[in-house]
Design a protein around this motif. Structure first.
Motif, mmCIF file in Angstrom:
data_model
loop_
_atom_site.group_PDB
_atom_site.id
_atom_site.type_symbol
_atom_site.label_atom_id
_atom_site.label_comp_id
_atom_site.label_asym_id
_atom_site.label_seq_id
_atom_site.Cartn_x
_atom_site.Cartn_y
_atom_site.Cartn_z
ATOM 1 N N TYR A 110 -10.322 21.822 -30.599
ATOM 2 C CA TYR A 110 -9.236 22.182 -29.644
ATOM 3 C C TYR A 110 -8.650 21.104 -28.608
ATOM 4 O O TYR A 110 -8.840 20.596 -28.340
ATOM 5 N N TRP A 111 -7.023 21.054 -28.864
ATOM 6 C CA TRP A 111 -6.317 20.085 -28.648
ATOM 7 C C TRP A 111 -5.781 20.332 -27.562
ATOM 8 O O TRP A 111 -4.542 21.404 -28.003
ATOM 9 N N GLY A 112 -5.216 19.605 -26.856
ATOM 10 C CA GLY A 112 -3.853 19.565 -26.251
ATOM 11 C C GLY A 112 -3.037 19.087 -27.197
ATOM 12 O O GLY A 112 -2.829 18.426 -27.576
ATOM 13 N N GLN A 113 -1.522 19.458 -25.970
ATOM 14 C CA GLN A 113 -0.557 19.201 -26.954
ATOM 15 C C GLN A 113 -0.179 17.235 -26.312
ATOM 16 O O GLN A 113 1.130 16.404 -27.412
ATOM 17 N N GLY A 114 -0.878 16.725 -26.025
ATOM 18 C CA GLY A 114 -0.865 14.822 -25.367
ATOM 19 C C GLY A 114 0.222 14.804 -24.155
ATOM 20 O O GLY A 114 1.866 15.946 -24.226
ATOM 21 N N THR A 115 0.527 14.059 -23.472
ATOM 22 C CA THR A 115 1.436 13.401 -22.785
ATOM 23 C C THR A 115 0.963 12.022 -22.468
ATOM 24 O O THR A 115 0.050 11.412 -22.714
ATOM 25 N N GLU A 116 2.453 11.285 -22.737
ATOM 26 C CA GLU A 116 2.579 9.984 -22.715
ATOM 27 C C GLU A 116 2.585 9.617 -21.030
ATOM 28 O O GLU A 116 3.348 9.288 -20.907
ATOM 29 N N VAL A 117 2.159 8.324 -22.384
ATOM 30 C CA VAL A 117 1.584 6.714 -21.090
ATOM 31 C C VAL A 117 2.276 5.330 -20.792
ATOM 32 O O VAL A 117 1.911 4.976 -21.987
ATOM 33 N N THR A 118 3.375 5.139 -20.535
ATOM 34 C CA THR A 118 3.775 3.814 -20.760
ATOM 35 C C THR A 118 3.795 3.247 -19.677
ATOM 36 O O THR A 118 3.601 2.869 -18.921
ATOM 37 N N VAL A 119 2.948 1.979 -20.107
ATOM 38 C CA VAL A 119 3.009 1.018 -18.881
ATOM 39 C C VAL A 119 3.323 -0.410 -18.615
ATOM 40 O O VAL A 119 3.481 -1.362 -19.964
ATOM 41 N N SER A 120 4.517 -0.503 -18.496
ATOM 42 C CA SER A 120 5.057 -2.001 -18.425
ATOM 43 C C SER A 120 4.649 -3.113 -17.546
ATOM 44 O O SER A 120 4.235 -2.973 -16.593
ATOM 45 N N SER A 121 5.252 -4.330 -18.420
ATOM 46 C CA SER A 121 4.545 -5.761 -17.889
ATOM 47 C C SER A 121 5.281 -6.237 -16.946
ATOM 48 O O SER A 121 6.050 -5.979 -16.438
#
Length: 121
Positions: A110-121
Motif C-alpha cells: 500500500y502506497w500513498g500518493q507522494g509529497t514533494e520535498v525540495t531543498v535549495s542550497s
C-alpha cells in the motif's frame, strides 16, 4: 489500508519539515509504515520505517537528522526532517507493509500518493 502523505514543500538547506502519512481504517496499527523517496532520475530508496511495535529503522543517510513516530489513535505516522540538505530533494512516499522485510519497496503493498520535498542550497 489507504494512505495519504502531506507536508512537503520548498525549503532551504538546514531547514526542517514534518511530513505526515494518514491512514484509513481501523487496521492501521497492524502495519509497518515506511517512508521511501525518489529523486529525479534515480530509483526509489528506503528512508525510514516504524514497525507496528514502534521499533524504528533508518537509512544511514538520514540518521541523526530524521525522526519517525506514529500515533495509532490518529492513524498517522510523522516524519520529522531536520538539517535538510539538497540531496534530500525527492518525492517522499509512505507505504504500509505486513512483511518482516518492510524496508524493501517490493514488500509494501500500500502506497500513498507522494509529497514533494525540495531543498535549495
Amino acid at each position: 489500508v489507504q494512505l495519504q502523505a502531506s507536508g512537503g514543500g520548498l525549503v532551504h538547506t538546514g531547514d526542517s519539515l514534518r511530513l505526515s502519512c494518514v491512514g484509513s481504517g481501523r487496521t492501521f496499527r497492524n502495519y509497518h509504515i515506511s517512508w521511501f523517496r525518489q529523486a529525479p532520475g534515480k530509483e526509489r530508496e528506503f528512508v525510514v520505517a516504524i514497525n507496528r511495535s514502534g521499533g524504528t529503522r533508518y537509512a544511514d543517510s538520514v540518521k541523526g537528522r530524521f525522526t519517525i513516530s506514529r500515533d495509532n489513535a490518529k492513524s498517522t505516522v510523522y516524519l520529522q526532517m531536520n538539517s535538510l540538505k539538497p540531496e534530500d530533494t525527492a518525492v517522499y512516499y509512505c507505504a504500509a507493509s505486513s512483511s518482516v522485510q518492510y524496508w524493501r519497496p517490493t514488500d509494501n503493498g500500500y502506497w500513498g500518493q507522494g509529497t514533494e520535498v525540495t531543498v535549495s542550497s
